[in-house]
Write a protein that holds these residues in place. Sequence first.
Motif, short mmCIF file in Angstrom:
data_model
loop_
_atom_site.label_atom_id
_atom_site.label_comp_id
_atom_site.label_asym_id
_atom_site.label_seq_id
_atom_site.Cartn_x
_atom_site.Cartn_y
_atom_site.Cartn_z
N ALA A 1 1.01 -1.24 -0.04
CA ALA A 1 -0.04 -0.12 -0.06
C ALA A 1 0.78 1.13 -0.07
CB ALA A 1 -1.14 -0.03 1.16
N VAL A 2 1.84 1.13 0.72
CA VAL A 2 2.85 2.33 0.75
C VAL A 2 3.49 2.53 -0.54
CG1 VAL A 2 5.14 3.21 1.58
CG2 VAL A 2 3.31 2.38 3.28
N ALA A 3 4.07 1.23 -1.53
CA ALA A 3 4.57 1.46 -2.63
C ALA A 3 3.41 1.98 -3.44
CB ALA A 3 4.91 -0.13 -3.02
N ARG A 4 2.44 1.71 -3.43
CA ARG A 4 1.30 2.05 -4.41
C ARG A 4 1.10 3.53 -4.26
NH1 ARG A 4 -1.66 -2.59 -3.18
NH2 ARG A 4 -2.72 -1.48 -1.57
N TRP A 5 1.04 4.20 -3.23
CA TRP A 5 0.96 5.60 -2.71
C TRP A 5 1.93 6.35 -3.42
CZ3 TRP A 5 3.07 9.92 -0.35
CH2 TRP A 5 2.02 10.97 -0.11
N TYR A 6 3.36 5.96 -3.35
CA TYR A 6 4.22 6.88 -3.92
C TYR A 6 4.37 6.64 -5.45
CZ TYR A 6 6.05 8.34 0.69
OH TYR A 6 6.19 8.64 1.87
N ALA A 7 3.97 5.47 -5.91
CA ALA A 7 4.07 5.13 -7.38
C ALA A 7 2.97 6.02 -8.08
CB ALA A 7 3.83 3.78 -7.67
N ASP A 8 1.69 6.26 -7.36
CA ASP A 8 0.81 7.17 -7.93
C ASP A 8 1.19 8.43 -8.02
OD1 ASP A 8 -0.82 4.99 -7.71
OD2 ASP A 8 -2.14 5.42 -6.12
N ARG A 9 2.50 9.05 -7.21
CA ARG A 9 2.85 10.46 -7.39
C ARG A 9 4.06 10.39 -8.08
NH1 ARG A 9 -0.39 9.16 -3.71
NH2 ARG A 9 -1.89 10.87 -2.64
N GLY A 10 4.40 9.41 -8.85
CA GLY A 10 5.52 9.44 -9.44
C GLY A 10 6.88 9.50 -8.76
N LEU A 11 6.74 8.99 -7.71
CA LEU A 11 8.13 8.93 -6.70
C LEU A 11 8.44 7.66 -6.43
CD1 LEU A 11 6.86 11.79 -4.02
CD2 LEU A 11 8.53 12.09 -5.95
N PRO A 12 9.75 7.46 -6.25
CA PRO A 12 10.25 6.07 -5.71
C PRO A 12 9.93 5.68 -4.29
CG PRO A 12 12.21 7.71 -5.74
CD PRO A 12 10.88 8.26 -6.47
N PRO A 13 9.26 4.97 -3.83
CA PRO A 13 8.67 4.12 -2.64
C PRO A 13 9.81 4.24 -1.89
CG PRO A 13 7.73 2.79 -4.34
CD PRO A 13 8.71 3.57 -5.18
N ARG A 14 9.64 4.88 -0.65
CA ARG A 14 10.77 4.84 0.30
C ARG A 14 10.25 4.96 1.62
NH1 ARG A 14 15.02 9.58 0.01
NH2 ARG A 14 15.30 8.46 -2.17
N ALA A 15 10.89 4.31 2.87
CA ALA A 15 10.23 4.12 4.20
C ALA A 15 11.59 4.79 4.87
CB ALA A 15 9.83 2.86 4.50
N GLN A 16 11.09 5.43 5.92
CA GLN A 16 12.19 5.82 6.90
C GLN A 16 11.91 4.97 8.37
OE1 GLN A 16 11.77 9.97 8.44
NE2 GLN A 16 13.22 9.45 10.11
N LEU A 17 12.83 4.17 8.89
CA LEU A 17 12.45 3.29 9.91
C LEU A 17 13.32 3.45 10.96
CD1 LEU A 17 12.44 1.06 7.16
CD2 LEU A 17 10.68 0.33 8.95
N PRO A 18 12.62 4.32 12.04
CA PRO A 18 13.59 4.95 13.44
C PRO A 18 13.80 3.57 14.26
CG PRO A 18 11.67 6.13 13.17
CD PRO A 18 11.44 5.00 12.07
#
Length: 248
Positions: A62-79
Amino acid sequence: MPGAYPLDVRGLEELAARTWRGVEEERYGDWLLRAGGGFSGRANSALVVGDAPEPLADAVPAVARWYADRGLPPRAQLPGPPGEADTAFAAAGWTRAEDVLVLTAPLTDWPAPDVPVELSPAPDAAWLAGYRYRGAALPPAARAVLTRADDPLFASVRPASSPALAAAVARGAVEDGWLVITAVTVDGEFRRRGLARAVMAALATAGRERGAHSCLLQVSEDNEPALALYARLGFTEHHRYHYRSAPV
């Protein structure tokens, strides 16, 4: 309690996220999805703290799709230390990169700057040219991200010989008693003159005037000169975070 010291990892990350925001943001459970035209990792990644609204096996795509829909490479920040979420992203083929240290310090009296430091509520052309993000000039989306905070301050040192240029710059924003300093950059010609300390000290003074009691900044673990400076100013490591990027 707002402004309490110290905060836990989630509390500090959510506070920092309010001072460096994406142009578009959306909550996904406790996670925060952020898009900022591709400028900076934090403004273009999902801040993964707390719980997702669905099982991790579904949340990661779902996170990957959110970024793909905006033309951005999917990325996560994990603290913080790797946990179940990090394991889920890794299992989906998301690659790990760039460990970043989150440093904190009490806002005690830092050495006063021994050069004039200009403070402004908005970055001018000289400030924007002086901030070399990852060694490169800023993309068009940068200004929108840099100014998207409550009452940010932009510090700069201008050479007397070239006042239209910035020898050193930094950005500060106060949130719940914390001064968050970002974008500390010194032009190569002016290094080893204490200018990074000068712009930080000016922001610290302004931060205390705005009620800040503590300071936070982020730095890559391999930036040894910056780490040495921050140690001299009393910063210690609070936690770390890393990024994961979806497979191409």
